[in-house]
Design a protein around this motif. Structure first.
Motif, short mmCIF file in Angstrom:
data_model
loop_
_atom_site.label_atom_id
_atom_site.label_comp_id
_atom_site.label_asym_id
_atom_site.label_seq_id
_atom_site.Cartn_x
_atom_site.Cartn_y
_atom_site.Cartn_z
N ARG A 101 2.37 -45.23 10.05
CA ARG A 101 2.14 -46.50 9.34
C ARG A 101 0.76 -46.52 8.68
O ARG A 101 0.61 -47.00 7.56
N ILE A 102 -0.24 -45.99 9.36
CA ILE A 102 -1.60 -45.99 8.82
C ILE A 102 -1.68 -45.13 7.56
O ILE A 102 -2.26 -45.54 6.55
N VAL A 103 -1.09 -43.92 7.60
CA VAL A 103 -1.20 -43.00 6.46
C VAL A 103 -0.11 -43.21 5.42
O VAL A 103 -0.16 -42.64 4.33
N GLY A 104 0.91 -44.01 5.76
CA GLY A 104 1.96 -44.31 4.79
C GLY A 104 2.95 -43.18 4.57
O GLY A 104 3.57 -43.08 3.51
N LEU A 105 3.14 -42.33 5.58
CA LEU A 105 4.10 -41.23 5.51
C LEU A 105 5.01 -41.28 6.73
O LEU A 105 4.60 -41.72 7.80
N ASP A 106 6.24 -40.82 6.56
CA ASP A 106 7.20 -40.80 7.67
C ASP A 106 7.16 -39.48 8.41
O ASP A 106 6.94 -38.42 7.82
N ASP A 107 7.41 -39.54 9.71
CA ASP A 107 7.59 -38.36 10.56
C ASP A 107 6.44 -37.36 10.46
O ASP A 107 6.66 -36.15 10.38
N THR A 108 5.21 -37.87 10.51
CA THR A 108 4.08 -36.95 10.42
C THR A 108 3.90 -36.15 11.70
O THR A 108 4.19 -36.62 12.80
N ARG A 109 3.44 -34.95 11.51
CA ARG A 109 2.98 -34.08 12.60
C ARG A 109 1.66 -33.53 12.08
O ARG A 109 1.63 -32.82 11.07
N ILE A 110 0.58 -33.90 12.75
CA ILE A 110 -0.76 -33.63 12.24
C ILE A 110 -1.59 -32.86 13.26
O ILE A 110 -1.74 -33.29 14.40
N GLU A 111 -2.14 -31.73 12.80
CA GLU A 111 -3.16 -31.05 13.58
C GLU A 111 -4.48 -31.73 13.21
O GLU A 111 -4.77 -31.92 12.03
N TRP A 112 -5.27 -32.11 14.19
CA TRP A 112 -6.48 -32.86 13.94
C TRP A 112 -7.66 -32.23 14.69
O TRP A 112 -7.48 -31.52 15.67
N ALA A 113 -8.84 -32.54 14.20
CA ALA A 113 -10.07 -32.18 14.89
C ALA A 113 -11.11 -33.23 14.54
O ALA A 113 -11.08 -33.81 13.45
N GLU A 114 -12.01 -33.50 15.47
CA GLU A 114 -13.10 -34.43 15.23
C GLU A 114 -14.42 -33.74 15.53
O GLU A 114 -14.56 -33.03 16.52
N LEU A 115 -15.38 -34.00 14.65
CA LEU A 115 -16.72 -33.43 14.77
C LEU A 115 -17.74 -34.55 14.76
O LEU A 115 -17.64 -35.48 13.96
N GLU A 116 -18.71 -34.45 15.64
CA GLU A 116 -19.73 -35.49 15.78
C GLU A 116 -20.85 -35.27 14.76
O GLU A 116 -21.39 -34.16 14.64
N LEU A 117 -21.20 -36.33 14.06
CA LEU A 117 -22.34 -36.30 13.14
C LEU A 117 -23.59 -36.78 13.86
O LEU A 117 -23.56 -37.84 14.50
N PRO A 118 -24.68 -36.04 13.78
CA PRO A 118 -25.93 -36.55 14.36
C PRO A 118 -26.28 -37.89 13.70
O PRO A 118 -26.12 -38.07 12.50
N GLY A 119 -26.71 -38.83 14.49
CA GLY A 119 -27.06 -40.14 13.97
C GLY A 119 -25.89 -41.11 13.95
O GLY A 119 -26.03 -42.26 13.58
N GLY A 120 -24.70 -40.63 14.32
CA GLY A 120 -23.54 -41.50 14.42
C GLY A 120 -22.46 -41.21 13.41
O GLY A 120 -22.73 -40.81 12.29
#
Length: 124
Positions: free
Chosen positions: A44-63
């Motif tokens: 619903r957030i991305v507006g696509l049906d049946d998503t399968r997403i590989e994700w990664a998150e990286l921290e930025l210094p300072g927030g």
């Protein structure tokens, strides 16, 4: 009502491992999470049906966070990222030693040997 802080910036990528090498080995950011998700609410957030997403998150210094998505489903072709195309963006960070950072990116294969640093004479 007011904006209170930067939260995250999302980039869709075609090669998660290569992208992570850029952000972690090339720029020194810390990987805080990685996985594969299939969530109805994310569809619903991305507006696509049946998503399968590989994700990664990286921290930025300072927030803040750099969020990488590789869409396994539905897959798509890469876009033309020419800087004059509407919708194309850039993301700027500050480093403590531009020369060393440049050498590190070259060592990781992200900057051509003949490339040079361009100094900006004013502004951010």
């Amino acid at each position: 009502m007011a904006v209170v802080r930067f939260n995250h910036f999302n980039v869709s990528v075609s090669d998660m491992d290569r992208s992570l090498t850029f952000w972690t080995d090339g720029l020194g950011l810390r990987l805080t999470g990685r996985g594969i998700v299939e969530y109805d609410y994310l569809d619903r957030i991305v507006g696509l049906d049946d998503t399968r997403i590989e994700w990664a998150e990286l921290e930025l210094p300072g927030g803040g966070i750099i969020e990488l998505f590789r869409y396994l489903n539905p897959a798509a072709d890469s876009v033309d990222a020419s800087v004059n195309r509407p919708g194309t963006t850039h993301f700027a960070i500050e480093v403590d030693d531009i020369n060393e950072q440049f050498r590190q990116l070259q060592a990781c294969g992200f900057v051509e040997e003949r490339a040079t640093i361009t100094r900006i004479p004013f502004g951010d």
